[in-house]
Design a protein around this motif. Sequence first.
Motif, PDB file in Angstrom:
ATOM      1  N   ALA A  73      64.428  -7.931  55.435  1.00  0.00           N
ATOM      2  CA  ALA A  73      63.028  -8.352  55.469  1.00  0.00           C
ATOM      3  C   ALA A  73      62.632  -8.773  54.061  1.00  0.00           C
ATOM      4  N   PHE A  74      62.461 -10.062  53.869  1.00  0.00           N
ATOM      5  CA  PHE A  74      62.058 -10.517  52.537  1.00  0.00           C
ATOM      6  C   PHE A  74      60.536 -10.448  52.418  1.00  0.00           C
ATOM      7  N   PRO A  75      59.997 -10.298  51.209  1.00  0.00           N
ATOM      8  CA  PRO A  75      60.683 -10.340  49.916  1.00  0.00           C
ATOM      9  C   PRO A  75      61.237  -8.995  49.453  1.00  0.00           C
ATOM     10  N   ALA A  76      60.915  -7.899  50.136  1.00  0.00           N
ATOM     11  CA  ALA A  76      61.329  -6.584  49.654  1.00  0.00           C
ATOM     12  C   ALA A  76      62.847  -6.445  49.635  1.00  0.00           C
ATOM     13  N   GLU A  77      63.508  -6.940  50.672  1.00  0.00           N
ATOM     14  CA  GLU A  77      64.971  -6.840  50.762  1.00  0.00           C
ATOM     15  C   GLU A  77      65.552  -8.203  50.411  1.00  0.00           C
ATOM     16  N   TRP A  78      65.865  -8.372  49.147  1.00  0.00           N
ATOM     17  CA  TRP A  78      66.311  -9.676  48.649  1.00  0.00           C
ATOM     18  C   TRP A  78      67.810  -9.645  48.383  1.00  0.00           C
ATOM     19  N   PRO A  79      68.541 -10.642  48.843  1.00  0.00           N
ATOM     20  CA  PRO A  79      70.002 -10.620  48.676  1.00  0.00           C
ATOM     21  C   PRO A  79      70.431 -10.866  47.236  1.00  0.00           C
ATOM     22  N   GLU A  80      71.572 -10.334  46.909  1.00  0.00           N
ATOM     23  CA  GLU A  80      72.163 -10.590  45.588  1.00  0.00           C
ATOM     24  C   GLU A  80      72.674 -12.024  45.524  1.00  0.00           C
ATOM     25  N   GLY A  81      72.568 -12.618  44.353  1.00  0.00           N
ATOM     26  CA  GLY A  81      73.139 -13.944  44.162  1.00  0.00           C
ATOM     27  C   GLY A  81      72.153 -14.926  43.569  1.00  0.00           C
ATOM     28  N   ARG A  82      72.681 -16.123  43.270  1.00  0.00           N
ATOM     29  CA  ARG A  82      71.865 -17.233  42.803  1.00  0.00           C
ATOM     30  C   ARG A  82      72.121 -18.413  43.727  1.00  0.00           C
ATOM     31  N   TRP A  83      71.126 -19.319  43.782  1.00  0.00           N
ATOM     32  CA  TRP A  83      71.137 -20.364  44.792  1.00  0.00           C
ATOM     33  C   TRP A  83      70.734 -21.694  44.173  1.00  0.00           C
ATOM     34  N   ASP A  84      71.329 -22.763  44.680  1.00  0.00           N
ATOM     35  CA  ASP A  84      70.791 -24.081  44.325  1.00  0.00           C
ATOM     36  C   ASP A  84      70.102 -24.726  45.528  1.00  0.00           C
ATOM     37  N   LEU A  85      70.015 -23.976  46.645  1.00  0.00           N
ATOM     38  CA  LEU A  85      69.228 -24.400  47.797  1.00  0.00           C
ATOM     39  C   LEU A  85      68.683 -23.161  48.499  1.00  0.00           C
ATOM     40  N   VAL A  86      67.367 -23.110  48.645  1.00  0.00           N
ATOM     41  CA  VAL A  86      66.713 -22.061  49.431  1.00  0.00           C
ATOM     42  C   VAL A  86      65.892 -22.752  50.514  1.00  0.00           C
ATOM     43  N   VAL A  87      66.055 -22.304  51.748  1.00  0.00           N
ATOM     44  CA  VAL A  87      65.347 -22.898  52.885  1.00  0.00           C
ATOM     45  C   VAL A  87      64.412 -21.862  53.486  1.00  0.00           C
ATOM     46  N   LEU A  88      63.142 -22.256  53.633  1.00  0.00           N
ATOM     47  CA  LEU A  88      62.107 -21.415  54.226  1.00  0.00           C
ATOM     48  C   LEU A  88      61.493 -22.227  55.364  1.00  0.00           C
ATOM     49  N   SER A  89      62.054 -22.083  56.557  1.00  0.00           N
ATOM     50  CA  SER A  89      61.662 -22.939  57.672  1.00  0.00           C
ATOM     51  C   SER A  89      61.004 -22.117  58.779  1.00  0.00           C
ATOM     52  N   GLU A  90      59.737 -22.406  59.039  1.00  0.00           N
ATOM     53  CA  GLU A  90      58.982 -21.813  60.149  1.00  0.00           C
ATOM     54  C   GLU A  90      58.833 -20.293  60.042  1.00  0.00           C
ATOM     55  N   VAL A  91      58.803 -19.769  58.836  1.00  0.00           N
ATOM     56  CA  VAL A  91      58.623 -18.319  58.685  1.00  0.00           C
ATOM     57  C   VAL A  91      57.548 -17.954  57.670  1.00  0.00           C
ATOM     58  N   GLY A  92      57.140 -18.881  56.807  1.00  0.00           N
ATOM     59  CA  GLY A  92      56.174 -18.551  55.761  1.00  0.00           C
ATOM     60  C   GLY A  92      54.850 -18.057  56.294  1.00  0.00           C
ATOM     61  N   TYR A  93      54.431 -18.567  57.459  1.00  0.00           N
ATOM     62  CA  TYR A  93      53.136 -18.149  58.009  1.00  0.00           C
ATOM     63  C   TYR A  93      53.193 -16.797  58.702  1.00  0.00           C
ATOM     64  N   TYR A  94      54.361 -16.189  58.767  1.00  0.00           N
ATOM     65  CA  TYR A  94      54.459 -14.809  59.255  1.00  0.00           C
ATOM     66  C   TYR A  94      54.323 -13.802  58.109  1.00  0.00           C
ATOM     67  N   LEU A  95      54.193 -14.292  56.883  1.00  0.00           N
ATOM     68  CA  LEU A  95      54.068 -13.425  55.712  1.00  0.00           C
ATOM     69  C   LEU A  95      52.604 -13.277  55.325  1.00  0.00           C
ATOM     70  N   SER A  96      52.260 -12.095  54.834  1.00  0.00           N
ATOM     71  CA  SER A  96      50.933 -11.920  54.240  1.00  0.00           C
ATOM     72  C   SER A  96      50.856 -12.765  52.978  1.00  0.00           C
ATOM     73  N   PRO A  97      49.655 -13.095  52.510  1.00  0.00           N
ATOM     74  CA  PRO A  97      49.556 -13.861  51.258  1.00  0.00           C
ATOM     75  C   PRO A  97      50.288 -13.197  50.098  1.00  0.00           C
ATOM     76  N   ASP A  98      50.194 -11.866  49.988  1.00  0.00           N
ATOM     77  CA  ASP A  98      50.897 -11.177  48.896  1.00  0.00           C
ATOM     78  C   ASP A  98      52.409 -11.308  49.042  1.00  0.00           C
ATOM     79  N   ASP A  99      52.922 -11.150  50.266  1.00  0.00           N
ATOM     80  CA  ASP A  99      54.363 -11.262  50.473  1.00  0.00           C
ATOM     81  C   ASP A  99      54.839 -12.694  50.254  1.00  0.00           C
ATOM     82  N   LEU A 100      54.021 -13.677  50.598  1.00  0.00           N
ATOM     83  CA  LEU A 100      54.398 -15.065  50.335  1.00  0.00           C
ATOM     84  C   LEU A 100      54.477 -15.310  48.830  1.00  0.00           C
ATOM     85  N   ASP A 101      53.519 -14.807  48.085  1.00  0.00           N
ATOM     86  CA  ASP A 101      53.553 -14.965  46.625  1.00  0.00           C
ATOM     87  C   ASP A 101      54.791 -14.286  46.041  1.00  0.00           C
ATOM     88  N   ARG A 102      55.100 -13.111  46.518  1.00  0.00           N
ATOM     89  CA  ARG A 102      56.277 -12.401  46.013  1.00  0.00           C
ATOM     90  C   ARG A 102      57.562 -13.132  46.397  1.00  0.00           C
TER      91      ARG A 102
END
Length: 280
Positions: free
Chosen positions: A175-204
């Motif tokens: 469950a992001f953002p609290a459970e964040w995977p290890e690693g670095r990325w050159d592509l992050v995809v956030l598709s159809e899930v941002g509106y399920y986050l509270s404003p604080d969790d989206l900012d985090r």
Amino acid sequence: ADLLAYPVWAWHWDDPAAPTAPWDRARALVLDADVRDRKARALAAYPSQTLPLSGAPGDEAIVDDRHAAHHLRAEEWLFAPLRSRSRESFDAHYARKPEGWDFEGSWYEQRKRAVTLAALPRPRFRSALELGCATGVLTAALTGRADAVLGTDVAAAAIEQARHRAPDARFETAAFPAEWPEGRWDLVVLSEVGYYLSPDDLDRTVDRVLETLDDDGVLVACHWRHPDDDAVTDGDTVDARLAARWPRPALVHHVEEDFVLSVLPGPAVTSVGRAEGLVR
């Protein structure tokens, strides 16, 4: 523990005919006589707020009797914070509909997926992270565009399906953002899930993306623009918040009636034309 919001000036400025306060999240706390008396004495200790500064126009009391009455009632009114959609809610969704949403059969989903992939500014990425991968349909497509792909989702049932659908990707139940995977990325995809986050969790979430995104990386965000009874906010709100918090202007901003898509670049990202030497 929850951090509750206390309305100070809402009583003075809000319009009962068109309120801006989130009354659906209001909570009442009943106060006994002793607490009300202590509140009244505390308020009276600030005469600069409760008494006129002088008899001149404009020097009236800031907290007049009408305003003070709201704070001296037999109950306090507080507002609970918006919460992200729960893990239990997603588990219940997949228990009812094992495929989640009609990712493969819906032309809307097929077309939106094609638009998302076409918006990627490079043909190939080193390491991709898909947040909220659901049953792995988009994840499978990303494996054709990245050397390594990690999909995360809060629902274990969705992850189990995703592992079968995209065997070349890795998956984690998180469950992001609290459970964040290890690693670095050159592509992050956030598709159809941002509106399920509270404003604080989206900012985090934005903060975590910025912390782990390579300079030549991008965040791709795509969201449905119509009402969703299970959503905390909406697609336009999410897109605007991402744009406001991201340190650079969007490389791509595509808006149509059904969805909005933004590609938010890292500091080393240029347009496709510049990257290919077509623009100097």
